[in-house]
Design an enzyme around this catalytic site. Sequence first.
Site, PDB file in Angstrom:
ATOM      1  N   THR A  69       9.189   3.697  -3.321  1.00 51.75           N
ATOM      2  CA  THR A  69       9.169   2.282  -2.954  1.00 51.75           C
ATOM      3  C   THR A  69       7.853   1.766  -2.861  1.00 51.75           C
ATOM      4  O   THR A  69       6.830   2.590  -3.632  1.00 51.75           O
ATOM      5  CB  THR A  69      10.075   2.093  -1.672  1.00 51.75           C
ATOM      6  OG1 THR A  69       9.909   0.690  -1.456  1.00 51.75           O
ATOM      7  CG2 THR A  69       9.180   2.607  -0.450  1.00 51.75           C
ATOM      8  N   ASN A  70       7.509   0.605  -2.357  1.00 52.10           N
ATOM      9  CA  ASN A  70       6.090   0.194  -2.315  1.00 52.10           C
ATOM     10  C   ASN A  70       5.787  -0.475  -1.164  1.00 52.10           C
ATOM     11  O   ASN A  70       6.871  -0.700  -0.508  1.00 52.10           O
ATOM     12  CB  ASN A  70       5.720  -0.504  -3.688  1.00 52.10           C
ATOM     13  CG  ASN A  70       6.452  -1.700  -3.759  1.00 52.10           C
ATOM     14  OD1 ASN A  70       6.512  -2.770  -2.913  1.00 52.10           O
ATOM     15  ND2 ASN A  70       7.413  -1.810  -4.696  1.00 52.10           N
TER      16      ASN A  70
END
Length: 402
Positions: A215-216
């Site tokens: 993810t980020n």
Amino acid sequence: MSFTDRHVVLGVSGGIACYKSCTLARRLTEAGATVDVVLTAAAAEFVRPLTFEALTGRPVLTSLWEPGRALAHIDLAKDPDLVIVAPATGNILARAAMGMADDLLTALLLARADRLVLAAPAMNDAMYANPATTANIKTLTARGWHFVGPEIGALAEGPSERPGRMSEPETILAAAERLLGKPPQGNPKSKWSGKRVVVTAGPTREHLDPVRVLTNPSSGRMGYALAEAASSRGANVVLVTGPTELAPPPGLATKHVETTEEMQRAVQALVKDADALIMSAAPADYRPTQLADKKRPRANGPLTVELEATPDILTSLERPKRMVVVGFALETGNGLAKARSKMQNKALDFVILNDALEPGAGFEVTTNRVTILGRNGKQVDLPLLPKRDVAERILDVVEEAL
Ligand code: CTP
């Protein structure tokens, strides 16, 4: 603020914030609403029914067993435009999440099912932080309840750095007004009024196995601010959000998704009749080619994971011709050129450029510094501003194209 011809039930559960519910009842009545107050037994220990009767000019209900009101819980669930639960204590949230109906307020909430409910939680900060309360709010949100607050501030037991304090009556009123779809304040001629707007926000998450994700660090704040700003200008907003810590804004339809592909499906379904799409989400660009159904054990030495590209939502979208499309470009250098080429390649009307390396801009902060680029060659450089102000300025520019 106007609630003329609106019928509102104010459900009051037993917490010290009850004293603020008196002001709320008064303000709703002054704004033109017909207000029926329902008190739990605990609430009636804090504030007597007589107080609410005097403030609303209507009888106050406290029991399922009131003579002559055998069906009060059904009538009060069905008829009103909105049920506000303020304060919503940890106990009432738990009972509502369980579907209990052991007093008038919980019985009417159970009968209310899919109609509008707005809750203003108020409790000790540790009670609010308890995973039980978190889970109850999650359950109720999934069933369509809306929440306003709680806020950080003084509690009965002293100052606190954590949320627990009930929102002020004015904040609850504003959330209620938004939920009831009143025209936006201040600018009845807003170009956004009645427009269907889809806003995406937050990161997406791609699983490697049941417990690990790619993810980020997108917080979702920019997208949530845009969704709220468009809604308060009178737009009919649907927020499509990846996993974030943020509470869904009251009054907005919110669709929760996890992966880029889920976001793509949700957006595709929603844009068919939309007037504008604002893609402020940061979808994950890659996912593992293989999803392990069991947790991968830790091995000695390096781990190689093969990744494949996720769909590019903007380029893959079938979209109505007249829909205005706004994309974001988060860059780390040579931003103007990259943003312009994204505008071209993704057929955007506007692209909002921000630099991940600039202090105060990009992910995980409450401010942003952006440059707005338009297909017509327009360029607006904004100063560093809180994200909500950035949102307003973006909408000012984008509305020219609506
Ligand atoms: N976007 C999208 N689908 C993706 C990734 C991004 O629709 N799978 C959208 C974003 O919401 C944003 C715009 O495309 O509005 C640009 O996103 P950005 O991450 O800056 O660009 P990418 O297309 O991912 O390109 P790169 O990572 O190479 O910069």
